[in-house]
Write an enzyme that holds these catalytic residues in place. Sequence first.
Site, PDB file in Angstrom:
ATOM      1  N   PHE A 168       0.866  -1.183   0.000  1.00 43.13           N
ATOM      2  CA  PHE A 168       0.000   0.000   0.000  1.00 43.13           C
ATOM      3  C   PHE A 168       0.907   1.238   0.000  1.00 43.13           C
ATOM      4  O   PHE A 168       0.827   2.083   0.880  1.00 43.13           O
ATOM      5  CB  PHE A 168      -0.953   0.036   1.212  1.00 43.13           C
ATOM      6  CG  PHE A 168      -1.795  -1.196   1.384  1.00 43.13           C
ATOM      7  CD1 PHE A 168      -2.988  -1.342   0.670  1.00 43.13           C
ATOM      8  CD2 PHE A 168      -1.408  -2.220   2.244  1.00 43.13           C
ATOM      9  CE1 PHE A 168      -3.778  -2.476   0.830  1.00 43.13           C
ATOM     10  CE2 PHE A 168      -2.190  -3.350   2.408  1.00 43.13           C
ATOM     11  CZ  PHE A 168      -3.380  -3.487   1.704  1.00 43.13           C
TER      12      PHE A 168
ATOM     13  N   ASP B  58       0.982  -1.200  -4.903  1.00 51.02           N
ATOM     14  CA  ASP B  58      -0.272  -0.467  -4.729  1.00 51.02           C
ATOM     15  C   ASP B  58      -1.198  -0.844  -5.870  1.00 51.02           C
ATOM     16  O   ASP B  58      -0.742  -1.244  -6.943  1.00 51.02           O
ATOM     17  CB  ASP B  58      -0.016   1.048  -4.729  1.00 51.02           C
ATOM     18  CG  ASP B  58      -1.114   1.820  -4.012  1.00 51.02           C
ATOM     19  OD1 ASP B  58      -0.902   2.233  -2.857  1.00 51.02           O
ATOM     20  OD2 ASP B  58      -2.196   2.016  -4.611  1.00 51.02           O
ATOM     21  N   SER B  59      -2.513  -0.687  -5.637  1.00 56.66           N
ATOM     22  CA  SER B  59      -3.464  -1.017  -6.710  1.00 56.66           C
ATOM     23  C   SER B  59      -3.709   0.179  -7.625  1.00 56.66           C
ATOM     24  O   SER B  59      -4.367   0.045  -8.650  1.00 56.66           O
ATOM     25  CB  SER B  59      -4.782  -1.502  -6.111  1.00 56.66           C
ATOM     26  OG  SER B  59      -5.293  -0.519  -5.247  1.00 56.66           O
TER      27      SER B  59
ATOM     28  N   ASN C 286      -3.312  -6.021  -6.427  1.00 58.68           N
ATOM     29  CA  ASN C 286      -4.117  -6.077  -5.216  1.00 58.68           C
ATOM     30  C   ASN C 286      -3.231  -6.674  -4.116  1.00 58.68           C
ATOM     31  O   ASN C 286      -2.703  -7.776  -4.260  1.00 58.68           O
ATOM     32  CB  ASN C 286      -5.339  -6.966  -5.472  1.00 58.68           C
ATOM     33  CG  ASN C 286      -6.204  -7.096  -4.238  1.00 58.68           C
ATOM     34  OD1 ASN C 286      -5.707  -7.207  -3.112  1.00 58.68           O
ATOM     35  ND2 ASN C 286      -7.501  -7.090  -4.441  1.00 58.68           N
ATOM     36  N   ALA C 287      -3.072  -5.944  -3.037  1.00 57.70           N
ATOM     37  CA  ALA C 287      -2.122  -6.360  -2.002  1.00 57.70           C
ATOM     38  C   ALA C 287      -2.463  -7.720  -1.405  1.00 57.70           C
ATOM     39  O   ALA C 287      -1.568  -8.513  -1.095  1.00 57.70           O
ATOM     40  CB  ALA C 287      -2.091  -5.303  -0.898  1.00 57.70           C
TER      41      ALA C 287
ATOM     42  N   ASP D  13       0.502  -0.484   5.161  1.00 56.46           N
ATOM     43  CA  ASP D  13      -0.194   0.775   5.460  1.00 56.46           C
ATOM     44  C   ASP D  13      -1.477   0.850   4.641  1.00 56.46           C
ATOM     45  O   ASP D  13      -1.610   1.686   3.740  1.00 56.46           O
ATOM     46  CB  ASP D  13       0.726   1.969   5.162  1.00 56.46           C
ATOM     47  CG  ASP D  13       0.095   3.298   5.570  1.00 56.46           C
ATOM     48  OD1 ASP D  13      -0.856   3.284   6.374  1.00 56.46           O
ATOM     49  OD2 ASP D  13       0.573   4.351   5.093  1.00 56.46           O
TER      50      ASP D  13
ATOM     51  N   CYS E 270      -5.235   3.269   9.948  1.00 56.11           N
ATOM     52  CA  CYS E 270      -5.748   4.636  10.093  1.00 56.11           C
ATOM     53  C   CYS E 270      -7.246   4.623  10.367  1.00 56.11           C
ATOM     54  O   CYS E 270      -7.921   5.627  10.196  1.00 56.11           O
ATOM     55  CB  CYS E 270      -5.403   5.478   8.873  1.00 56.11           C
ATOM     56  SG  CYS E 270      -6.008   4.785   7.337  1.00 56.11           S
TER      57      CYS E 270
HETATM   58  N1  SAH Z   1       1.762   4.279   2.688  1.00 58.88           N
HETATM   59  C1  SAH Z   1       1.238   5.393   1.936  1.00 58.88           C
HETATM   60  C2  SAH Z   1      -0.245   5.630   2.163  1.00 58.88           C
HETATM   61  C3  SAH Z   1      -1.126   4.464   1.843  1.00 58.88           C
HETATM   62  S1  SAH Z   1      -2.784   4.883   1.645  1.00 58.88           S
HETATM   63  C4  SAH Z   1       2.031   6.644   2.285  1.00 58.88           C
HETATM   64  O1  SAH Z   1       2.700   6.665   3.301  1.00 58.88           O
HETATM   65  O2  SAH Z   1       1.959   7.609   1.524  1.00 58.88           O
HETATM   66  C5  SAH Z   1      -3.483   3.414   1.104  1.00 58.88           C
HETATM   67  C6  SAH Z   1      -3.111   2.994  -0.293  1.00 58.88           C
HETATM   68  O3  SAH Z   1      -3.665   1.699  -0.495  1.00 58.88           O
HETATM   69  C7  SAH Z   1      -3.646   3.847  -1.436  1.00 58.88           C
HETATM   70  O4  SAH Z   1      -2.569   4.273  -2.226  1.00 58.88           O
HETATM   71  C8  SAH Z   1      -4.555   2.898  -2.248  1.00 58.88           C
HETATM   72  O5  SAH Z   1      -4.412   3.096  -3.653  1.00 58.88           O
HETATM   73  C9  SAH Z   1      -4.012   1.559  -1.854  1.00 58.88           C
HETATM   74  N2  SAH Z   1      -4.934   0.412  -1.917  1.00 58.88           N
HETATM   75  C10 SAH Z   1      -6.222   0.339  -1.524  1.00 58.88           C
HETATM   76  N3  SAH Z   1      -6.686  -0.906  -1.635  1.00 58.88           N
HETATM   77  C11 SAH Z   1      -5.653  -1.668  -2.123  1.00 58.88           C
HETATM   78  C12 SAH Z   1      -5.490  -3.050  -2.430  1.00 58.88           C
HETATM   79  N4  SAH Z   1      -6.489  -3.914  -2.255  1.00 58.88           N
HETATM   80  N5  SAH Z   1      -4.305  -3.465  -2.873  1.00 58.88           N
HETATM   81  C13 SAH Z   1      -3.268  -2.597  -3.036  1.00 58.88           C
HETATM   82  N6  SAH Z   1      -3.371  -1.289  -2.746  1.00 58.88           N
HETATM   83  C14 SAH Z   1      -4.538  -0.832  -2.297  1.00 58.88           C
END
Ligand code: SAH
Length: 400
Positions: free
Chosen positions: A232, A253-254, A282-283, A303, A343
């Site tokens: 993420f 990230d997705s 997808n994470a 995150d 968060c």
């Molecule tokens: N770590 C980052 C903030 C993450 S916010 C920082 O410090 O700036 C959450 C992120 O998760 C977003 O960028 C969103 O695009 C991503 N996201 C949401 N669902 C997801 C998934 N299923 N798989 C991968 N990424 C995802």
Amino acid sequence: MPEARVTPALPKIKLSPRGATRLKSGHVWVYKSDLLGADDVAPGALVTVTDQRGKPLGTALYSSSSQIAIRMISHEPVADFPALLRQRIGDAISYRQKLVRDTNAYRVIFSEADQLPGLIVDRYNDILSLQILTQAMDASLVRETTIAQLADELHPAAIIERVDPRVRELETLPSRPSGLLQGERTATTFTMNGVHFHFDALEGQKTGAFLDQRENYAAAAQYVKGDALDVFCYQGGFALHLARVCDNVTGVDSSRPALEVADQNASLNKAGGKEIEWIEANAFDLLKDYSATNHRYDTIVLDPPAFAKSKRDLDAAIRGYKELNLRALKMLRPGGILVTCSCSYHVTQSDFLEMLGSAAVDSRRTLRLIEVRGQAKDHPILLNVPETSYLKCVLAYVSE
Ligand code: SAH
């Protein structure tokens, strides 16, 4: 004789005993159901709130449509609201000047936590990004005073407004587009902890970056090493910090647009960093796949976005966090570092630690807590307003 000090012009709103008790406990919100009538009060008005007997409890901003009908702005009567606004903005700025270090991007005003409920202002180097969340903060005089004071104190090249159409709908405010309020530029670069980032005021999530993680980036960079995976990763907040100390860094990230900015950010930092690999996936799927195929890391950052948007989602959210953390723990080498965040306000710090403990048991790993952290100091927490505290960031050391 507290009555005598109340500005006669302000409308009064009486609270139920439950509403009054809430304020006396130090909270600053009163729900609609605890108002004993507010029929003639204009949307967004500055009001005097009183107990059932008419005894004044302070001054508040009223919303005619939100469930949170009252947001306190002062314990005292307020005769000159623009003057109070200017003072509160000045206080918020001076708090940051005293406490915020190593960055030209930070939250300048954080709503209730700065006694300016409904107003959020983030600074990205020379650009200010503003969000208005309530009827009262949207009033013309309030907007004008706020913008003038911010310009006067911080001299930004531009001030832009980020509009969340859903918020305006909930507050029954007419829709308006996001855009420039002052100046001409909408893009800049900013630096936190010596790491550089691109900023485009009209793109991205939140107001552009996750400023609340700034101190956690620096904290994590103290302990991490080896092969690192930032899950993420968005525009690379953690990954770019990890690249300064780890051997190999992969960000996942997705969102493709987020990864494109992440890659540009990596170029901006080339001198001190390494090549970072960005993976659009997808994470959940990627972690499942990677743990099954024996990928191993020395550092993993998790995150994710808020899984619990309301209390009802709590169980599902905990299951989501647990799945991610369990997979990450299985993939960490002995002596590895887990940086795991949430968060979701509705997931408390103790819920989160309990989830992590249970993931450690299930993965047969022993976890030592290095640090249990929260949001950066420019997102202050009010002790009596639990809703101002939402971010958890746990740094842990993984043994066999
Ligand atoms: N770590 C980052 C903030 C993450 S916010 C920082 O410090 O700036 C959450 C992120 O998760 C977003 O960028 C969103 O695009 C991503 N996201 C949401 N669902 C997801 C998934 N299923 N798989 C991968 N990424 C995802």
